[in-house]
Design a protein around this motif. Structure first.
Motif, PDB file in Angstrom:
ATOM      1  N   TYR A  50     -38.721 -18.618  10.047  1.00 57.58           N
ATOM      2  CA  TYR A  50     -37.663 -19.347   9.352  1.00 57.58           C
ATOM      3  C   TYR A  50     -36.293 -18.728   9.649  1.00 57.58           C
ATOM      4  O   TYR A  50     -35.326 -19.445   9.905  1.00 57.58           O
ATOM      5  CB  TYR A  50     -37.946 -19.356   7.853  1.00 57.58           C
ATOM      6  CG  TYR A  50     -36.975 -20.158   7.030  1.00 57.58           C
ATOM      7  CD1 TYR A  50     -36.768 -21.515   7.274  1.00 57.58           C
ATOM      8  CD2 TYR A  50     -36.274 -19.574   5.987  1.00 57.58           C
ATOM      9  CE1 TYR A  50     -35.883 -22.251   6.502  1.00 57.58           C
ATOM     10  CE2 TYR A  50     -35.389 -20.302   5.213  1.00 57.58           C
ATOM     11  CZ  TYR A  50     -35.195 -21.640   5.482  1.00 57.58           C
ATOM     12  OH  TYR A  50     -34.320 -22.366   4.727  1.00 57.58           O
ATOM     13  N   GLU A  51     -36.230 -17.400   9.655  1.00 59.35           N
ATOM     14  CA  GLU A  51     -34.966 -16.737   9.991  1.00 59.35           C
ATOM     15  C   GLU A  51     -34.535 -17.104  11.408  1.00 59.35           C
ATOM     16  O   GLU A  51     -33.375 -17.432  11.654  1.00 59.35           O
ATOM     17  CB  GLU A  51     -35.096 -15.216   9.877  1.00 59.35           C
ATOM     18  CG  GLU A  51     -33.803 -14.513  10.243  1.00 59.35           C
ATOM     19  CD  GLU A  51     -33.984 -13.100  10.748  1.00 59.35           C
ATOM     20  OE1 GLU A  51     -32.984 -12.371  10.772  1.00 59.35           O
ATOM     21  OE2 GLU A  51     -35.104 -12.739  11.147  1.00 59.35           O
ATOM     22  N   ILE A  79     -28.677 -23.934  12.400  1.00 57.37           N
ATOM     23  CA  ILE A  79     -27.300 -23.807  11.901  1.00 57.37           C
ATOM     24  C   ILE A  79     -26.827 -25.146  11.343  1.00 57.37           C
ATOM     25  O   ILE A  79     -26.201 -25.199  10.281  1.00 57.37           O
ATOM     26  CB  ILE A  79     -26.362 -23.283  13.008  1.00 57.37           C
ATOM     27  CG1 ILE A  79     -26.706 -21.817  13.305  1.00 57.37           C
ATOM     28  CG2 ILE A  79     -24.897 -23.437  12.619  1.00 57.37           C
ATOM     29  CD1 ILE A  79     -26.036 -21.259  14.539  1.00 57.37           C
ATOM     30  N   ALA A  80     -27.145 -26.236  12.030  1.00 60.36           N
ATOM     31  CA  ALA A  80     -26.780 -27.561  11.532  1.00 60.36           C
ATOM     32  C   ALA A  80     -27.475 -27.836  10.196  1.00 60.36           C
ATOM     33  O   ALA A  80     -26.856 -28.352   9.252  1.00 60.36           O
ATOM     34  CB  ALA A  80     -27.141 -28.626  12.562  1.00 60.36           C
ATOM     35  N   PHE A  81     -28.758 -27.487  10.099  1.00 56.98           N
ATOM     36  CA  PHE A  81     -29.503 -27.644   8.847  1.00 56.98           C
ATOM     37  C   PHE A  81     -28.873 -26.803   7.744  1.00 56.98           C
ATOM     38  O   PHE A  81     -28.679 -27.271   6.616  1.00 56.98           O
ATOM     39  CB  PHE A  81     -30.968 -27.245   9.072  1.00 56.98           C
ATOM     40  CG  PHE A  81     -31.791 -27.237   7.820  1.00 56.98           C
ATOM     41  CD1 PHE A  81     -32.244 -28.421   7.259  1.00 56.98           C
ATOM     42  CD2 PHE A  81     -32.117 -26.039   7.201  1.00 56.98           C
ATOM     43  CE1 PHE A  81     -33.008 -28.418   6.103  1.00 56.98           C
ATOM     44  CE2 PHE A  81     -32.882 -26.022   6.050  1.00 56.98           C
ATOM     45  CZ  PHE A  81     -33.333 -27.215   5.496  1.00 56.98           C
ATOM     46  N   ARG A  82     -28.553 -25.551   8.057  1.00 55.13           N
ATOM     47  CA  ARG A  82     -27.909 -24.661   7.087  1.00 55.13           C
ATOM     48  C   ARG A  82     -26.629 -25.290   6.556  1.00 55.13           C
ATOM     49  O   ARG A  82     -26.409 -25.366   5.346  1.00 55.13           O
ATOM     50  CB  ARG A  82     -27.574 -23.321   7.755  1.00 55.13           C
ATOM     51  CG  ARG A  82     -26.777 -22.374   6.860  1.00 55.13           C
ATOM     52  CD  ARG A  82     -26.116 -21.266   7.654  1.00 55.13           C
ATOM     53  NE  ARG A  82     -24.981 -21.794   8.390  1.00 55.13           N
ATOM     54  CZ  ARG A  82     -24.372 -21.159   9.380  1.00 55.13           C
ATOM     55  NH1 ARG A  82     -24.799 -19.976   9.777  1.00 55.13           N
ATOM     56  NH2 ARG A  82     -23.340 -21.705   9.990  1.00 55.13           N
ATOM     57  N   ASN A  83     -25.788 -25.757   7.464  1.00 58.22           N
ATOM     58  CA  ASN A  83     -24.492 -26.302   7.059  1.00 58.22           C
ATOM     59  C   ASN A  83     -24.626 -27.591   6.258  1.00 58.22           C
ATOM     60  O   ASN A  83     -23.818 -27.850   5.368  1.00 58.22           O
ATOM     61  CB  ASN A  83     -23.611 -26.521   8.278  1.00 58.22           C
ATOM     62  CG  ASN A  83     -23.207 -25.220   8.929  1.00 58.22           C
ATOM     63  OD1 ASN A  83     -23.274 -24.154   8.329  1.00 58.22           O
ATOM     64  ND2 ASN A  83     -22.789 -25.296  10.178  1.00 58.22           N
ATOM     65  N   LYS A  84     -25.650 -28.374   6.547  1.00 58.48           N
ATOM     66  CA  LYS A  84     -25.810 -29.649   5.860  1.00 58.48           C
ATOM     67  C   LYS A  84     -26.583 -29.533   4.554  1.00 58.48           C
ATOM     68  O   LYS A  84     -26.285 -30.227   3.596  1.00 58.48           O
ATOM     69  CB  LYS A  84     -26.527 -30.645   6.778  1.00 58.48           C
ATOM     70  CG  LYS A  84     -26.611 -32.030   6.218  1.00 58.48           C
ATOM     71  CD  LYS A  84     -27.149 -33.022   7.227  1.00 58.48           C
ATOM     72  CE  LYS A  84     -27.136 -34.427   6.639  1.00 58.48           C
ATOM     73  NZ  LYS A  84     -27.612 -35.418   7.592  1.00 58.48           N
ATOM     74  N   ARG A  85     -27.580 -28.631   4.522  1.00 60.41           N
ATOM     75  CA  ARG A  85     -28.506 -28.598   3.382  1.00 60.41           C
ATOM     76  C   ARG A  85     -28.487 -27.333   2.527  1.00 60.41           C
ATOM     77  O   ARG A  85     -28.884 -27.388   1.366  1.00 60.41           O
ATOM     78  CB  ARG A  85     -29.933 -28.804   3.873  1.00 60.41           C
ATOM     79  CG  ARG A  85     -30.158 -30.079   4.608  1.00 60.41           C
ATOM     80  CD  ARG A  85     -30.202 -31.238   3.669  1.00 60.41           C
ATOM     81  NE  ARG A  85     -30.463 -32.459   4.419  1.00 60.41           N
ATOM     82  CZ  ARG A  85     -30.183 -33.648   3.967  1.00 60.41           C
ATOM     83  NH1 ARG A  85     -29.657 -33.802   2.785  1.00 60.41           N
ATOM     84  NH2 ARG A  85     -30.442 -34.711   4.706  1.00 60.41           N
ATOM     85  N   LEU A  86     -28.087 -26.207   3.071  1.00 61.54           N
ATOM     86  CA  LEU A  86     -28.268 -24.945   2.354  1.00 61.54           C
ATOM     87  C   LEU A  86     -26.988 -24.343   1.796  1.00 61.54           C
ATOM     88  O   LEU A  86     -27.046 -23.591   0.829  1.00 61.54           O
ATOM     89  CB  LEU A  86     -28.951 -23.909   3.265  1.00 61.54           C
ATOM     90  CG  LEU A  86     -30.320 -24.297   3.811  1.00 61.54           C
ATOM     91  CD1 LEU A  86     -30.875 -23.187   4.691  1.00 61.54           C
ATOM     92  CD2 LEU A  86     -31.282 -24.632   2.682  1.00 61.54           C
ATOM     93  N   VAL A  87     -25.851 -24.613   2.389  1.00 65.90           N
ATOM     94  CA  VAL A  87     -24.617 -23.970   1.947  1.00 65.90           C
ATOM     95  C   VAL A  87     -23.568 -24.992   1.544  1.00 65.90           C
ATOM     96  O   VAL A  87     -22.382 -24.786   1.729  1.00 65.90           O
ATOM     97  CB  VAL A  87     -24.063 -23.007   3.040  1.00 65.90           C
ATOM     98  CG1 VAL A  87     -25.038 -21.876   3.282  1.00 65.90           C
ATOM     99  CG2 VAL A  87     -23.745 -23.737   4.321  1.00 65.90           C
ATOM    100  N   LEU A  88     -24.011 -26.055   0.924  1.00 69.48           N
ATOM    101  CA  LEU A  88     -23.103 -27.121   0.512  1.00 69.48           C
ATOM    102  C   LEU A  88     -22.010 -26.580  -0.404  1.00 69.48           C
ATOM    103  O   LEU A  88     -22.283 -25.915  -1.394  1.00 69.48           O
ATOM    104  CB  LEU A  88     -23.884 -28.204  -0.246  1.00 69.48           C
ATOM    105  CG  LEU A  88     -24.995 -28.891   0.537  1.00 69.48           C
ATOM    106  CD1 LEU A  88     -25.809 -29.782  -0.387  1.00 69.48           C
ATOM    107  CD2 LEU A  88     -24.403 -29.697   1.670  1.00 69.48           C
TER     108      LEU A  88
END
Length: 84
Positions: free
Chosen positions: A63-64, A73-82
């Protein structure tokens, strides 16, 4: 159930993100705040914006690695660090 493996995302003072893996999140956050981690030592203060806990070391590691990839990174920006 013991969940000893953690994948975490920190938001740095310069609006960059640091993604890491650890077996002890408290010790690792202390190391970041004591300037013991090269990437974050000049980017304090830090904000913990995401934490995922795993019972399986390989799944946590995978996962890391994913979160550090282009699609991760795209997933992080869209889903995790809103709005953090």
């Amino acid at each position: 159930m013991d969940l000893p493996f953690a994948v975490y995302i920190l938001k740095c003072s310069d609006d960059t993100y640091y993604t890491g893996f650890t077996t002890n999140i408290n010790n690792r956050l202390n190391a970041h705040n004591k300037k013991e981690v090269q990437y974050t030592k000049y980017r304090l203060p830090l904000e913990l914006v995401h934490l995922s806990l795993f019972s399986n070391k390989q799944k946590a590691y995978d996962y890391e690695r994913y979160l550090k990839s282009g699609s991760g990174i795209a997933f992080r920006n869209k889903r995790l660090v809103l709005n953090s």
